[in-house]
Every structure is written in C-alpha cells, then in structure tokens.
Design an enzyme around this catalytic site. Structure first.
Site, PDB file in Angstrom:
ATOM      1  N   CYS A   1       0.523  -0.955   0.003  1.00 31.28           N
ATOM      2  CA  CYS A   1      -0.071  -0.268  -0.071  1.00 31.28           C
ATOM      3  C   CYS A   1       1.191   1.841   0.061  1.00 31.28           C
ATOM      4  O   CYS A   1       1.799   1.156   0.874  1.00 31.28           O
ATOM      5  CB  CYS A   1      -1.133  -0.277   0.726  1.00 31.28           C
ATOM      6  SG  CYS A   1      -2.046  -0.819   1.166  1.00 31.28           S
ATOM      7  N   HIS A   2       0.435   2.121  -1.101  1.00 36.65           N
ATOM      8  CA  HIS A   2       1.265   3.248  -0.888  1.00 36.65           C
ATOM      9  C   HIS A   2       1.097   4.578   0.464  1.00 36.65           C
ATOM     10  O   HIS A   2      -0.228   4.492  -0.024  1.00 36.65           O
ATOM     11  CB  HIS A   2       0.745   4.055  -1.982  1.00 36.65           C
ATOM     12  CG  HIS A   2       0.946   3.732  -3.200  1.00 36.65           C
ATOM     13  ND1 HIS A   2       1.045   2.194  -4.029  1.00 36.65           N
ATOM     14  CD2 HIS A   2       2.700   3.671  -3.622  1.00 36.65           C
ATOM     15  CE1 HIS A   2       1.203   1.926  -5.208  1.00 36.65           C
ATOM     16  NE2 HIS A   2       2.477   2.488  -5.238  1.00 36.65           N
TER      17      HIS A   2
ATOM     18  N   GLU B   1      -7.683   1.304   2.553  1.00 39.81           N
ATOM     19  CA  GLU B   1      -7.905   1.493   3.837  1.00 39.81           C
ATOM     20  C   GLU B   1      -8.696   1.533   4.153  1.00 39.81           C
ATOM     21  O   GLU B   1      -9.298   2.007   5.839  1.00 39.81           O
ATOM     22  CB  GLU B   1      -7.308   3.400   3.435  1.00 39.81           C
ATOM     23  CG  GLU B   1      -6.222   4.342   3.861  1.00 39.81           C
ATOM     24  CD  GLU B   1      -5.249   3.415   2.119  1.00 39.81           C
ATOM     25  OE1 GLU B   1      -6.451   2.508   1.025  1.00 39.81           O
ATOM     26  OE2 GLU B   1      -3.753   3.107   1.909  1.00 39.81           O
TER      27      GLU B   1
ATOM     28  N   ASP C   1     -13.924  -6.451  21.197  1.00 43.63           N
ATOM     29  CA  ASP C   1     -13.093  -6.471  22.196  1.00 43.63           C
ATOM     30  C   ASP C   1     -13.911  -5.895  22.713  1.00 43.63           C
ATOM     31  O   ASP C   1     -13.769  -6.452  24.683  1.00 43.63           O
ATOM     32  CB  ASP C   1     -11.901  -5.920  21.966  1.00 43.63           C
ATOM     33  CG  ASP C   1     -10.712  -5.131  23.422  1.00 43.63           C
ATOM     34  OD1 ASP C   1      -9.922  -6.348  23.665  1.00 43.63           O
ATOM     35  OD2 ASP C   1     -10.983  -4.239  24.100  1.00 43.63           O
TER      36      ASP C   1
END
Lengths: 144, 144, 144, 144, 144, 144
Positions: free
Chosen positions: C63-64, C99, C113
């Site tokens: 990923c850039h 993203e 969680d």
C-alpha cells in the site's frame, strides 16, 4: 537507558493530571451537552489516550517497554477547565510515571484538536505527576 | 483497560480464521501456480500478518501489550476460498484472541491487496475465533 | 509496490462495510442503552478506526502512503448486527479501498474487544468494499 | 475527520511552546554544565521531539497526515525553567498546530524523563500555541 | 530538519544495496532449494523491507515524510553472498536515499534473522547507495 | 515465529557494531569539533538508535517482542571511521542479537543522514554481532 536487569518486579502505580483550559463558556456548554461536532469529546479522547500510554517507550528514548496491566483515563469539566486524570499500573522493575504523563498529554491534545474549531484560545495548562506508588518505597513481591 | 495486576500468568492459546472469497477461478489458478504479479501471495501476506499480531495493542485501545511467544499463519486454497488460520500463544495474564483475529484480518487484507488487480469482487468473508485455551478454564502456573 | 509516479492525482473515494454479529439480545440492549462497562462502544471504536485508516500503509506492504483527506466511520445497530460503514477520500494517484477496509476491520475488532466480556460468540461477519469512485472511471484533475 | 479535499494547499506555519519547570537549582546547573548522566539533554530530546512531530496523526484520531516540510526545536534554560520552542511548516490544506504542540509535549517529556533521577518535582508547566500563519488569513498558492 | 518548503517536486530515484555474507555453503543451498525452516527467505524479507521503506521518517529524526510512489526489493544469491537491491521513487522535494538504505538494512536483518538458526557467522557486509537520480542534477517538473 | 513458550527466562546480552566510513577528512573534523549543521551527531543518533532497538519486533516479522532492560549506544571516531557499539540486555527467553544489530543500523543511518550534506561518499561498512551471552551456554534463573 538505565540497566534494570537486576531489579525486582513490584506493583507500580502512577497518576498524572493534565488540565485543558477553555477560553469560552460556550465551549464548556457544548462539551457538557454533547454538541461538539467532532463527537463525544471525553470518550473519543480516552481511546486516543489509552493507545498513547502503550506507545510511550516508542516516543521517549530512555523509557523501558513494559507491561501496562491497567490504565484508566477520566475527564471532568470544572468551570472552564477540563481535568484529565490518568492512572497506569504495572508489575515491573521500573515505574510508569512517564507513561501516565504521556497518556495525559495525548488525551489533552485530542481534546484540544476536537475543540479548536469552537475556541481558538485553548491551552494545555500543565501536565504533572500527582501520585506514585511502588518502587523503593512500596515493595511488593512479584506474584505472577 | 481491565486491571490484570492481580491475575496469574498461564499459557494462553488462540486460533482465529479469516476467509478470503475470490470471484474468479482464474485468480485461484494464479495463486496456485505462483503467477500473481505482486509476488508469492501466502508468504508475503504471512510476513505482514506476523507483524500485525505484534501491533494489536497499538491499534485496539483496551488490549494489553503482551509477550507473543509463538505465532503461526497458514493459508490454504479451497476452491474459490483462501482460508487463513492464525495461532498465537503467550504466557501471560490475559488471552490472545484479539491478537489472532487482528493477524487474520491483516493477512486477509494483504491478500486482498495483492489480488485486487486480478479480481475486483474479492471479499473478506468472516473473521472469527475458532479456538481458545488457557485462562480460567485451563490453569497452568507460570514456570518462566 | 506498483509504480504510480506517472499517474495523475484525482479525487478518490471508497466506502467499506464490516458487520459485527452479536449472539445475545442482551448485548444489543447494553450497546443501545449505553451500559457496556468498557465505555461508549461506537465513539471509542470510531477513534480507533480513524487511527487505523491512517496506519494502513504501515501494515500492508504494497500500500502506498497517501494523504487521507477525509474519513468518517458510522456504526449502527440492526437487530443483532452492528453495521460499520467507513468512508475514506483522498486526492492522490491511487485508491483508498484497502484503507477503508482496514478501518472497518479495526473498528470491528475494537467493538469485538469491548463486547467480548458480555458475549462470547461474537463474530466479524464479512468486510467488503461497497463503493469506489475516482481512478480510471471518474477523472478529476488535481486542483490543490 | 474534517473533509479537506476541496481546500487549497498553502504555506502553513505554527509555533508552540512548552515549559519544563525544575525545582532545584542543582538540576539547572547540571543541564547547563552538561553533567546530566543520561546525556546531552537538549540534543537528545530534540531528536525525540522531531520524530514525535511526524507521528502526530498516528496518535490524534482526527489529525490529517501531512508533509512536514520543516521542523525545528529549540530549548533554552531561563532560571529554573526550560523553554521549548517548536516550529513546524507545511504546504498543505490544513495547519500544523497540533503537530507543533505534540512535538513540544514529547520534547518536554523526554527532558522530564532524563532529569527525574536528579529532581523529583519537575512539572510540565503549560503547552500552548504561540503563533500560527497561513490558512484563511495568509493565502499563498501551491507552487510545488 | 531541512526547510524544503521552497523546493520544487521532481521525480527522485535512489537505489541502495546491502550484502548479507553467509559463512556456510549449506546455508546458501538451503536458501536456493527453499528448505529454510522459517519460510521463503526472499519473499518474506521483501514484505518486511517494503514496510520498512515507508517507516523511514518514523525512525530517522531529520527525514521528511514523503510519498513513496514506487519501491522494489530484489534479492539474489551469488556464492555465499545474498545481494539485496532496493529501488525507491518519489515525486517530491527531497530524495529517497535514506529510504532505500533503510529498506536494504531491514531486508538484510530479516534474512539474518531467518538464517541465524542455520548459520551463526552471518554478517551484513555493507549498506550503500549505488545510484541516485533527480534533485539538482535531473530536473523534471511535477505533473501530478 | 519460533515457539518459546517452554523456554526459561535468563539474562541475555548482545553487542553489535556498525561502521560508518567517511570519505573526507573535513567531515571527520566537523564531527570532532561539533560543527555539523544538523546538530550533535553522536547524541542525536543515540536517541534514534535507542528508539529503534525497541521497535525491532515491529519491523522484523519473526522477532519476539521482549523487555529491553538495558541498552547503550556508543560512537567513536577513528580516522575516517565512526564506530558504533550497541549493547542490549534482557531477561527473557530469547536473545537480543537482532535488536542490537537493528539499533546499530538505525544509529548508522541517522549519522549518514546528518553527514550527507557534507560528504556524498559515506557508506555503512558492515553491521555485525560481536558478542552474545546467555541462552543455552550461560544459564541464569529468572529471579524477577
């Protein structure tokens, strides 16, 4: 970095406090009434502060990485002040003062960032250690 | 963050699974024959997933930092599904479920990222805990 | 990593969705009524998810790194499902699909969680791209 | 996170200040004479502060990642006060106030950590923005 | 950190090389034949090296964060030497030499870590910049 | 990642060395006389190197996260060579060789980055483990 290989793990606690000083009563009201456009200020900043506590040794060169075994962040509004209290506990060979202070600092900066569209004169008015237990003065053998 | 200072370190294990669902048989063939332009999909994603397991407490606010003492990531192709299995072990006071699930998630996203030039309809079809040992039910004193 | 030096910056948007499936109606009620001991689930997870969006290129090798210029995370409860929608915009040479998916994944894991003390059977039931604009099909010259 | 896709890149500057308040004249003397056992306080803390400036969007959920194009940290001793000044410049669509304040905070915490073996009563006495240029008031077209 | 606000973005390229020197022909054979227990050495290390390239400004205080727009890592075995070549390209105001060298260093360390169970005498025998284009000598206007 | 759950914690030490080779006597003189524009080279690089030691498991996929309990970085100039020595100690189940080598590598890269405006031909001339204690050969029970 201090050599702690010879030290004994004990329960260590630190509490730090940061104060965010607002300049406008309207900002305090927006926080109190949950009308800040960027979201629920205290809950959002609490998440950021908890992550920051765990990143302390990533940012402060001489801090030892250590097992954060408890952390809590509480924020309350008193007039134009937001008071942030951060507790960190560990069972390890060195204290968690810097961890608590770093958590307080990032919680304060997140609140600053959320409120600056509403109030240009916000300041972070002091970050300080307010309590510390364990270490030399408060020995407790590692049971874990 | 839960207070775990009073807990006892025991061996804890968790296994999580993620499924990457391909849409084209050609994609599966490219994976199987090692012809994916971005590289060896399983080995490359395994490196990313292992790093991600260790970063879990950096991303999930209430996760305790803990000593990951074993981690393994296995990927296999079954028809149009890539099945990722992640095992994490620790000897500590709290479990490694979220670590295993986060490792599975990042392994899956890395595979997704490598294959999306070949296949636009890939989905990550579920991330779940499939096994957990240690903790309350499976006591073992810390010997280390 | 793909060579994007020759590409043109355009406005790119991606929307991803993740679904957290609860097993107990009591868990849904606790979320709805704000009675989850670990805090305000959606607001807390939103902070974690936003940070994760910005860390995507730190976790996914190909990923850039790119300027995330807008990100929003919305969570809603529908029966026993929590539906997480993540929007990411950039003006850059490559898209923000991974993203958005990574942000959805970390938001889902944070919710998992926070709720696992209440509900042992929670699963993350799919992470997928649901919309994408910009790139080849939707050209817009870089004005910035 | 604010949507900045439609904004224009301009030169933005911010200067923040943090004050570390010592309690003992001996601490100030040790700093001045380069006799602090943990090393050269200002130079060591400067390295930590520069890294922290660049990590701001990693810690503050709503901060945009941005190209830090200049950063400088200066520390000076005035009586029992260490005054830290942090400058950050960017050419981008949003300002660098929080970056400058975060850099000041981590520089201050590093100094605190280096000096606490010598002085138990150190406090960080305020972190504030002292100057800001660019943005709405100070337009300059992106030439890069 | 150098002030680059006034500089022009151009295409910048850097190539760095690191050499891992094995001590045993058996190690070279294990690499060549894919029999290293820790996995596919070159592909695994490539993933780690790509992530490291993007983290350079996180580790080196004066490095500017910059858009890595292309990165490639190639490893080859020549006798007892593993030669790692790292290419990094950006269109920005400053070069990518340190990024390429840091990527080479982490690729080399990952290989070292994978092979040390087989070979105790491995060394990293030099990390150096072998080519650099762009900047003062090789101007090209930013087209993006 | 190796399974170390069954191993015993012992004191482990590693020392690594990296050599930065300058090409110009003027560079060596500038370092010696404290006239490098980017700052105090050894002290600045030491801060970066200490942080890097603690980030090793974040960058090298198979490295276990571990409690770094002592770390020291020393730099000295010998002719045109800067010799960096890094010591890391832990009490844990696995050694700290890679941590020491990674610290040496980032210290060297920081020095390279600070000196490259003065000297274009600097190379990092080898990173190697020079000493290692503990583990199988040097048993000591965990007392902490």
């Amino acid at each position: 970095m201090m050599n702690i290989t010879h030290k004994i793990s004990t329960l260590r606690k630190a509490r730090a406090e940061a104060i965010v000083k607002l300049s406008l009563p309207e900002t305090a009201t927006a926080v109190k009434e949950g009308r800040v456009p960027k979201g629920n200020v205290f809950e959002f900043a609490r998440a950021a502060g908890l992550l920051a506590i765990k990143k302390t040794s990533d940012l402060i060169p001489d801090c030892h990485p250590l097992p954060v075994e408890y952390a809590a962040i509480r924020c309350r509004l008193e007039g134009l002040k937001i008071i942030i209290t951060v507790d960190v506990h560990t069972i390890y060979k060195t204290g968690v003062e810097v961890e608590a202070m770093h958590g307080a600092s990032v919680t304060a900066l997140t609140i600053y960032d959320m409120l600056k569209p509403l109030d240009k004169e916000i300041e972070i008015d002091g970050i300080r250690l307010i309590d510390k237990k364990g270490g030399k003065s408060d020995y407790m053998q590692y049971a874990g």
